[in-house]
Design an enzyme around this catalytic site. Sequence first.
Site, PDB file in Angstrom:
ATOM      1  N   HIS A 142       0.810  -1.218   0.000  1.00 28.74           N
ATOM      2  CA  HIS A 142       0.000   0.000   0.000  1.00 28.74           C
ATOM      3  C   HIS A 142       0.843   1.267   0.000  1.00 28.74           C
ATOM      4  CE1 HIS A 142      -3.624   2.134   0.022  1.00 28.74           C
ATOM      5  NE2 HIS A 142      -4.246   1.582   1.052  1.00 28.74           N
ATOM      6  N   ASP A 201      -2.553   1.760  -4.575  1.00 22.96           N
ATOM      7  CA  ASP A 201      -3.827   2.017  -3.899  1.00 22.96           C
ATOM      8  C   ASP A 201      -4.873   0.998  -4.335  1.00 22.96           C
ATOM      9  OD1 ASP A 201      -2.909   4.223  -2.451  1.00 22.96           O
ATOM     10  OD2 ASP A 201      -3.315   5.590  -4.126  1.00 22.96           O
TER      11      ASP A 201
END
Length: 475
Positions: free
Chosen positions: A448, A452
């Site tokens: 992450h 995204d």
Amino acid sequence: MAVDIVMPQMGESIFEGTITKWLKKPGDKVERDEPLFEISTDKVDAEIPSPSAGVLKEIKVGEGKTVPIQTVVGVIEAGDGAGAAKAAATAPAPAPKAAEPARVPAPAPAPAAKPQIVPPPQAAKPAAPALAAATGPGPAPSRPAGERIHSSPLVRRMAKEHGIDLGSVPGTGAGGRISKQDIEAYLAGGAQPSAEAAEPGAAEYAPAASAPQRAAASPPPPPATSGGQVHVAFESAVPREKMYFGHYEVQPMSIMRQRIAEHMIASKHVSPHVYSVDEVDMTKVASLRAKAKDEFEKRYETKLTYMPFFVKAAVAGLRGFPTMNASLDGTNVILHKEINIGIAVALDWGLIVPVIKNADEKNLLGIQRNLNELAERARTKKLKPEEVQEGTFSITNPGVFGGLFGLPVISQPNVGILGLGAIEKRPVVINDSIAIRSMCYVTLSYDHRVVDGAVAHQFLHKVKETLENWSEPLL
């Protein structure tokens, strides 16, 4: 004529290897290129062939020991070797402690007067820095300022844990490379002479003062950290004493198992993992494969599996969303132009991830052949280091063992890995009707810091779309 057996260099970035198993013993006859011993490096496990025909006269480096490249690990008496065979048969086998006496944990507690190093992880890490701090700085830098320091990830990790400046550590390896032994010697050299320095085996894992009170139930000593047996001290969630109860058997981790553990810990520590799941209708692919697999095997002399379909679909996703084909270096995102896909291969003794280089340039047949070759070399311990390097994305297939889906750990330095579930027929709703379709869950683990959720789900959708609308001919 005596022929030296040396530790080979398995790649330009590999400077040491661990002998995991000798396949011959002193006195055995060997043929040229016959497998002689097995080694493990940071990259691959491999069988090393004999450099000459003759008789194995002597083993100089025992199993479990890590040595630099070009180290003589044994000797072969070339020719018929009759004299060598007789000598080897009558010569006593070298005692294990003669190779490395300091690494054998003491069976009895050390005298209370001696300083002790307590084995639990929480005490082990600060022990070395405290020792170094108490005795002052180490030796002066042995190389000019700005010169490149050659060291392995293990050495850099040890230096970080102990607060050591690698520039001040003399390197004794090839080209001045700093080895694990150099770090250990540096730490030992910084300490004042003491009894345990002369007898590290007796003090290294000496029990705490309270040990006699529970001597009958005390656990075995921790695994040795020398000879390449353990690269890092693996932490436990509970005290060691609570693990040893009732009837049990202790099995040391193999070298490969240790490497896997290290890589998984590092990945979970570095990358914030997020997971996305989608479901793919594999009915069209399953039907095409069923019709073509016999002719495919007959024509190309290789079996057609489902994996090349998933590789091609991943390539389509990576082309559409290049952020998934990346690595992270500090605050720089490295977008790779090549698409090199690592495929996890399960082995009886562990797991390895050989890489299909330039997967985007190969057709279905090329990918299938490359897959089969890599898997076969992995299972016969013939992979080359470059065949497990430079992957930009990975795929793992728990579905082959019946798993519905899995949540795999990212293979560093990638930012994503695709997990494939079992392909099985299930009832699904299509146009308000129930139909039986071949369905498969796919999961995406992603970093992450770089990726995204929006990009991850679009990538999965592209994989799904490619598989459900397959158009590439199989023959």
